[in-house]
Scaffold this active site. Structure first.
Site, PDB file in Angstrom:
ATOM      1  N   HIS A  55       0.714  -1.244   0.121  1.00  0.00           N
ATOM      2  CA  HIS A  55      -0.044   0.023   0.101  1.00  0.00           C
ATOM      3  C   HIS A  55       0.892   1.300  -0.032  1.00  0.00           C
ATOM      4  CE1 HIS A  55      -3.643  -2.021   2.245  1.00  0.00           C
ATOM      5  NE2 HIS A  55      -3.021  -2.891   1.289  1.00  0.00           N
ATOM      6  N   GLU A  57       0.452   3.914   1.674  1.00  0.00           N
ATOM      7  CA  GLU A  57       0.785   4.828   2.842  1.00  0.00           C
ATOM      8  C   GLU A  57       1.849   3.832   3.434  1.00  0.00           C
ATOM      9  OE1 GLU A  57      -3.636   5.006   1.332  1.00  0.00           O
ATOM     10  OE2 GLU A  57      -2.039   3.213   1.305  1.00  0.00           O
ATOM     11  N   CYS A  84      -5.978   2.270   5.629  1.00  0.00           N
ATOM     12  CA  CYS A  84      -6.694   1.038   6.384  1.00  0.00           C
ATOM     13  C   CYS A  84      -5.805   0.912   7.603  1.00  0.00           C
ATOM     14  CB  CYS A  84      -6.257  -0.041   5.555  1.00  0.00           C
ATOM     15  SG  CYS A  84      -4.633  -0.528   5.162  1.00  0.00           S
ATOM     16  N   CYS A  87      -1.974   0.314   7.584  1.00  0.00           N
ATOM     17  CA  CYS A  87      -1.329   1.525   7.186  1.00  0.00           C
ATOM     18  C   CYS A  87      -1.397   2.552   8.628  1.00  0.00           C
ATOM     19  CB  CYS A  87      -1.647   2.033   6.043  1.00  0.00           C
ATOM     20  SG  CYS A  87      -1.566   1.031   4.383  1.00  0.00           S
TER      21      CYS A  87
END
Length: 144
Positions: A55, A57, A84, A87
């Site tokens: 991801h 992030e 999420c 993250c």
């Protein structure tokens, strides 16, 4: 939120579009330093990189964790969607001072087809705690 924030969010959305065009989930993020300079940009590469943790992030939180703590505290992450749980935890540990996102998690769910299953909703059986006396040995005294 001001015009500068909106400009950086638009860049995060552009990165999300690039991720989708490459065959990955449509998420993008960037870090902006205390002086307003773009420090790093990332897009999601979960599919093309075959890495469930790729991801943007999370990748940027890892990067930010290497910054001087004062610089990290003054740094903002701009991201196309609310991070999420995975993250968000990495961001909290990284020392970043601020996260600005375009879509909320709730808005994201509204954009998904009815009945679509989120990877975060998978049911996993957890068992424990167990072996306390053994498990505590490497931890005793570590936290002060």
């Amino acid at each position: 939120m001001n015009e500068v924030d909106e400009r950086y969010l638009r860049r995060a959305i552009e990165l999300a579009g690039a991720a989708r065009a490459a065959g990955d989930p449509p998420y993008g993020s960037l870090l902006v330093g205390p002086g307003g300079e773009v420090l790093a940009e990332e897009r999601n590469t979960v599919a093309t990189g075959r890495d469930i943790t790729a991801h943007p992030e999370l990748k940027l939180a890892r990067w930010a964790a290497q910054l001087d703590p004062e610089v990290a505290q003054g740094t903002s992450m701009y991201t196309s969607c609310q991070p999420c749980a995975m993250c968000a935890n990495a961001i909290a540990r990284s020392g970043l001072g601020r996260v600005v996102f375009a879509l909320s998690g709730e808005q994201l769910q509204q954009l998904k087809p009815r009945g679509s299953v989120s990877p975060d909703a998978a049911e996993v059986a957890y068992e424990g705690p167990a072996l306390f006396d053994e498990a505590r040995v490497p931890i005793d005294g570590y936290y002060g």
